[in-house]
Enzyme design. Structure first.
Site, mmCIF file in Angstrom:
data_model
loop_
_atom_site.group_PDB
_atom_site.id
_atom_site.type_symbol
_atom_site.label_atom_id
_atom_site.label_comp_id
_atom_site.label_asym_id
_atom_site.label_seq_id
_atom_site.Cartn_x
_atom_site.Cartn_y
_atom_site.Cartn_z
ATOM 1 C CG PHE A 11 -2.229 0.983 0.905
ATOM 2 C CD1 PHE A 11 -3.037 0.696 -0.009
ATOM 3 C CD2 PHE A 11 -2.682 1.616 2.274
ATOM 4 C CE1 PHE A 11 -4.373 1.356 -0.279
ATOM 5 C CE2 PHE A 11 -3.710 2.318 1.836
ATOM 6 C CZ PHE A 11 -4.573 2.185 0.779
ATOM 7 C CB THR A 100 5.586 -6.174 -2.139
ATOM 8 O OG1 THR A 100 5.620 -7.352 -3.084
ATOM 9 C CG2 THR A 100 4.384 -6.564 -1.316
ATOM 10 C CB VAL A 156 7.469 -4.000 -19.244
ATOM 11 C CG1 VAL A 156 8.235 -3.160 -20.308
ATOM 12 C CG2 VAL A 156 7.975 -5.286 -18.624
ATOM 13 N N GLY A 210 11.134 13.802 -7.381
ATOM 14 C CA GLY A 210 10.454 12.531 -7.071
ATOM 15 C C GLY A 210 10.690 11.793 -8.126
ATOM 16 C CD GLU A 213 12.393 5.023 -5.464
ATOM 17 O OE1 GLU A 213 12.575 4.739 -4.163
ATOM 18 O OE2 GLU A 213 11.718 4.914 -6.221
ATOM 19 C CG ASP A 224 13.500 -0.254 -13.754
ATOM 20 O OD1 ASP A 224 12.645 -0.689 -13.159
ATOM 21 O OD2 ASP A 224 13.220 0.297 -14.776
ATOM 22 C CE LYS A 228 10.438 -0.989 -16.259
ATOM 23 N NZ LYS A 228 10.895 0.550 -16.065
ATOM 24 N N GLY A 321 4.747 6.057 -13.351
ATOM 25 C CA GLY A 321 3.737 6.975 -12.859
ATOM 26 C C GLY A 321 2.785 6.046 -12.086
HETATM 27 N N1 LIG Z 1 5.888 3.491 -8.980
HETATM 28 C C1 LIG Z 1 5.705 3.225 -10.563
HETATM 29 O O1 LIG Z 1 5.397 3.929 -11.313
HETATM 30 C C2 LIG Z 1 5.793 1.743 -10.849
HETATM 31 C C3 LIG Z 1 5.717 1.351 -11.896
HETATM 32 C C4 LIG Z 1 5.486 0.067 -12.474
HETATM 33 C C5 LIG Z 1 5.886 -0.936 -11.567
HETATM 34 N N2 LIG Z 1 5.996 -0.435 -10.049
HETATM 35 C C6 LIG Z 1 6.244 -1.420 -9.171
HETATM 36 O O2 LIG Z 1 5.416 -1.764 -8.270
HETATM 37 C C7 LIG Z 1 5.660 -2.031 -6.893
HETATM 38 C C8 LIG Z 1 5.298 -1.119 -5.972
HETATM 39 O O3 LIG Z 1 5.732 0.468 -6.197
HETATM 40 P P1 LIG Z 1 5.662 1.597 -5.455
HETATM 41 O O4 LIG Z 1 6.009 2.612 -6.009
HETATM 42 O O5 LIG Z 1 4.043 1.344 -4.830
HETATM 43 O O6 LIG Z 1 6.373 1.120 -3.925
HETATM 44 P P2 LIG Z 1 6.264 1.403 -2.570
HETATM 45 O O7 LIG Z 1 5.692 3.145 -2.680
HETATM 46 O O8 LIG Z 1 7.644 1.378 -2.101
HETATM 47 O O9 LIG Z 1 5.296 0.619 -1.814
HETATM 48 C C9 LIG Z 1 5.585 -0.637 -1.467
HETATM 49 C C10 LIG Z 1 4.589 -1.219 -0.347
HETATM 50 O O10 LIG Z 1 4.669 -2.303 -0.253
HETATM 51 C C11 LIG Z 1 4.571 -2.648 1.265
HETATM 52 N N3 LIG Z 1 5.205 -3.736 1.753
HETATM 53 C C12 LIG Z 1 6.539 -3.959 1.838
HETATM 54 N N4 LIG Z 1 6.702 -5.269 2.388
HETATM 55 C C13 LIG Z 1 5.794 -5.796 2.485
HETATM 56 C C14 LIG Z 1 5.355 -7.101 3.118
HETATM 57 N N5 LIG Z 1 6.189 -8.087 3.473
HETATM 58 N N6 LIG Z 1 3.981 -7.331 2.956
HETATM 59 C C15 LIG Z 1 3.000 -6.516 2.304
HETATM 60 N N7 LIG Z 1 3.458 -5.326 2.096
HETATM 61 C C16 LIG Z 1 4.807 -4.805 2.101
HETATM 62 C C17 LIG Z 1 5.011 -1.343 1.842
HETATM 63 O O11 LIG Z 1 4.581 -1.274 3.176
HETATM 64 P P3 LIG Z 1 4.801 0.166 4.030
HETATM 65 O O12 LIG Z 1 4.114 1.177 3.471
HETATM 66 O O13 LIG Z 1 4.630 -0.334 5.233
HETATM 67 O O14 LIG Z 1 6.429 0.494 3.702
HETATM 68 C C18 LIG Z 1 4.507 -0.426 0.718
HETATM 69 O O15 LIG Z 1 3.345 -0.108 1.252
HETATM 70 C C19 LIG Z 1 7.242 -2.022 -7.067
HETATM 71 O O16 LIG Z 1 7.748 -3.502 -7.267
HETATM 72 C C20 LIG Z 1 7.652 -1.237 -8.386
HETATM 73 O O17 LIG Z 1 8.707 -1.757 -9.084
HETATM 74 C C21 LIG Z 1 5.992 0.770 -9.668
#
Ligand SMILES: NC(=O)c1ccc[n+]([C@@H]2O[C@H](COP(=O)([O-])OP(=O)(O)OC[C@H]3O[C@@H](n4cnc5c(N)ncnc54)[C@H](OP(=O)(O)O)[C@@H]3O)[C@@H](O)[C@H]2O)c1
Length: 344
Positions: A11, A100, A156, A210, A213, A224, A228, A321
């Site tokens: 989340f 996650t 991807v 933002g 990272e 990354d 992909k 995004g």
């Molecule tokens: N952001 C993008 O645009 C994007 C695009 C494509 C793919 N992705 C992929 O999508 C995934 C999520 O991205 P994000 O940006 O949302 O990451 P994020 O903001 O770091 O969120 C990750 C979430 O996973 C939770 N988490 C960590 N360990 C966990 C566990 N053991 N059990 C349950 N929840 C757990 C974290 O908990 P806490 O809140 O407690 O820390 C956080 O809520 C990543 O793998 C990323 O590579 C992201």
């Protein structure tokens, strides 16, 4: 109306965007597709929220207001420390959403979560790349054995449907796939070319916005994009592994190289390329002519060229995004919901 029960594992940025998307567009989706999306569970790293009848749009939005790692405090549905096992002992979702963090060493917690969902007879939608990068065929075979649907188009190019496109080219011989599939490094490079600033300044700017990272290694060291490429290679049934991908380190790029390229009427791009015939994959700083279509792909935009034995295809769009990614997840959810309702 078909009720589809959903569990969201993670989340953060994407998990919250998906919750908002369901809260805002759920009614519209029900009207258009006769599918009601019921979020029955959400987990973060420190606990979960479980509501068997489904969280209301109001409750979903209230949960999005809580600080990270605190959804377990949401009364009366919060459960401190709850993990997938406990959650699935309380509710039986139709679809598990894995959002996650991507961890390329162990694939955890995503890998165990996905395998647990498959074992529990729950279909899976994935944005977390790592489990697929490390265990693609294992996950797919296990899912097939158990009659489970797996979708992962968010991994991807996020909202730009490259995975769907590749899946639709079954009769073609794909010879080369190459392009810009990491928005962060493309932003940094664009800044270096347009403002003539060194890597470190461009990175700072990206971090302030933002786009990068605090620890940018996964992006700038090419992990990354390499991840992909591995997913792409599996989708087209020509699998390679992460270690097969040669990677450059963008942080080592000297601004003088950019000047040199500009003088030659060229520019530098961080190109990911899979030469399928030669089974060679790389993520490299590459000099390309200014009239190449990839030259005009700027900032966080992504683009991929697919060269086949029949034609060349170019796909351009946003590659990341939160909301774009959430929409890709939604598409996967609806395509599984259709299979559940009507059969494949
Ligand atoms: N952001 C993008 O645009 C994007 C695009 C494509 C793919 N992705 C992929 O999508 C995934 C999520 O991205 P994000 O940006 O949302 O990451 P994020 O903001 O770091 O969120 C990750 C979430 O996973 C939770 N988490 C960590 N360990 C966990 C566990 N053991 N059990 C349950 N929840 C757990 C974290 O908990 P806490 O809140 O407690 O820390 C956080 O809520 C990543 O793998 C990323 O590579 C992201």
């Amino acid at each position: 109306v078909n009720n589809i029960k959903i569990a969201i594992m993670g989340f953060g940025n994407v998990g919250r965007s998906l919750a908002k998307l369901i809260a805002f567009k759920g009614e519209d989706i029900e009207r258009k597709y006769n599918i009601k999306l019921n979020v029955v569970a959400i987990a973060d790293s420190r606990g979960a929220v479980v509501r068997e009848e489904g969280l209301t749009p109001y409750e979903l939005l209230k949960l999005c207001e809580l600080p990270r790692s605190y959804i377990f405090t949401y009364e009366p549905y919060g459960i401190p420390g709850a993990k997938v096992k406990e959650i699935y002992s309380r509710v039986a979702p139709d679809i598990h959403i894995e959002v996650t963090p991507s961890n390329y060493e162990s694939g955890e917690p995503g890998l165990s979560n996905i395998l647990y969902a498959i074992n529990s007879g729950v279909n899976v939608v994935i944005a977390n790349k790592a489990p697929l990068v490390l265990k693609y065929s294992h996950i797919m075979q296990y899912a097939k054995q158990r009659g489970i649907q797996i979708r992962f188009k968010a991994t991807v190019m996020a909202g730009t449907p490259l995975i769907d496109l590749l899946k639709s080219l079954k009769g073609y011989n794909i010879e080369v796939i190459e392009g810009i599939i990491n928005g962060t490094t493309n932003y940094i490079l664009t800044e270096m070319h347009e403002d003539l600033i060194p890597y470190s300044d461009a990175l700072k700017k990206a971090q302030a916005l933002g786009i990068a990272e605090p620890n940018p290694d996964l992006d700038v060291k090419g992990w990354d994009a390499a991840a992909k490429l591995v997913i792409i290679s599996n989708v087209i049934n020509e699998p390679i592994s992460l270690n097969d991908v040669e990677r450059d380190d963008l942080s080592k790029l000297d601004l003088r190289e950019v000047f040199k390229a500009i003088k030659e009427n060229m520019l530098l791009k961080f190109i990911a390329k899979y030469d399928v015939k030669e089974k060679r994959a790389l993520v490299k700083i590459t000099k390309i002519p200014r009239d190449d279509i990839l030259s005009n792909v700027k900032g966080t935009m992504n683009a991929v060229k697919i060269k086949t034995d029949i034609n060349n295809i170019v796909l351009i769009g946003k590659g990341a995004g939160r909301m774009e990614t959430a929409h890709a997840l939604m598409d996967d959810i609806l395509s599984i919901a259709e299979v559940i309702s009507h059969g494949p």
